[in-house]
Design a protein around this motif. Sequence first.
Motif: not given
Length: 219
Positions: A125-140
Amino acid sequence: MTGFSIFFSVVEGLVAGLGVTAFVTIASLALATAFGFFLALLRQFAGIKLINLAIDACCEILCNVPALTHLFILYFGLASIGVKLTSITAAVLGLGLIGAAITCAIFRAGFAALPGGQAEAALAAGLTPLQTIFEILTPQAMRIALPALGNYAVQLLKDTSVVSAIAAPEIMFFARSMVTSSFQTTMIYATAAALYLLLSLPLMQATRFLERRYGRLKG
C-alpha cells in the motif's frame, strides 16, 4: 507495650519502605518495557544472525540465572573493580535487565501472533518498513501482549523483595531489621505480606482495566 501499639509500630516501620518498593517497581518496569521492546524489534525484524544470537544468549543468561546473583554482581562485583552503584540503582538496573529479557519474549510473541500477510499488504500500500512496524504491527502486538505484561508487572512488584539483600531500604529490608530487634516474626512478616497485597491489588485492577479497554479481554 500492648498488642495494638506493637502492631502499629510494625506498620509504621514497614510503611517507611513503601516508597522505595514503589519506585523500584516503576523504574524497573519502565526499563524492562523499553529495553525489552527494543530487543524484540531487533530480534524480530533486523534479520541479522549475529544480533539474533547475541540477543538470545543475553536473554537466556538473564532469565536462567537467579535474580539475586545478578544483583550481587551489580552491587558487590562492580564495586570490587571500582564501579560503585547505590543499592537502589543496582536494584533498578538488575531487575530492569532481567525484565527486559522477559518482556522481549512477550513482545516477540505478540508480533509472531499477527497474520503474516499484514506486513506485505502494508508495504504494497506504499508504507515504509518503519511505518509498517510502528503504525500497523506494533499497536496490534501491544494489544496481544497486554495480559502477559500485566502479569509480569505484578510479579515484578513481588520480586522487589529480593533487593533487601543488597540493603535497598524497601519493605522486606525494614521487616528483617525489625525481626532481629523485636523477634515479632509472625506479626512483622504477616504485615509485610499484607502491604504487598495492598500494592498488588490496585496494580492487578489497573491491568484488567487496560486489558478491557485496549486488549482482547472482554466483559
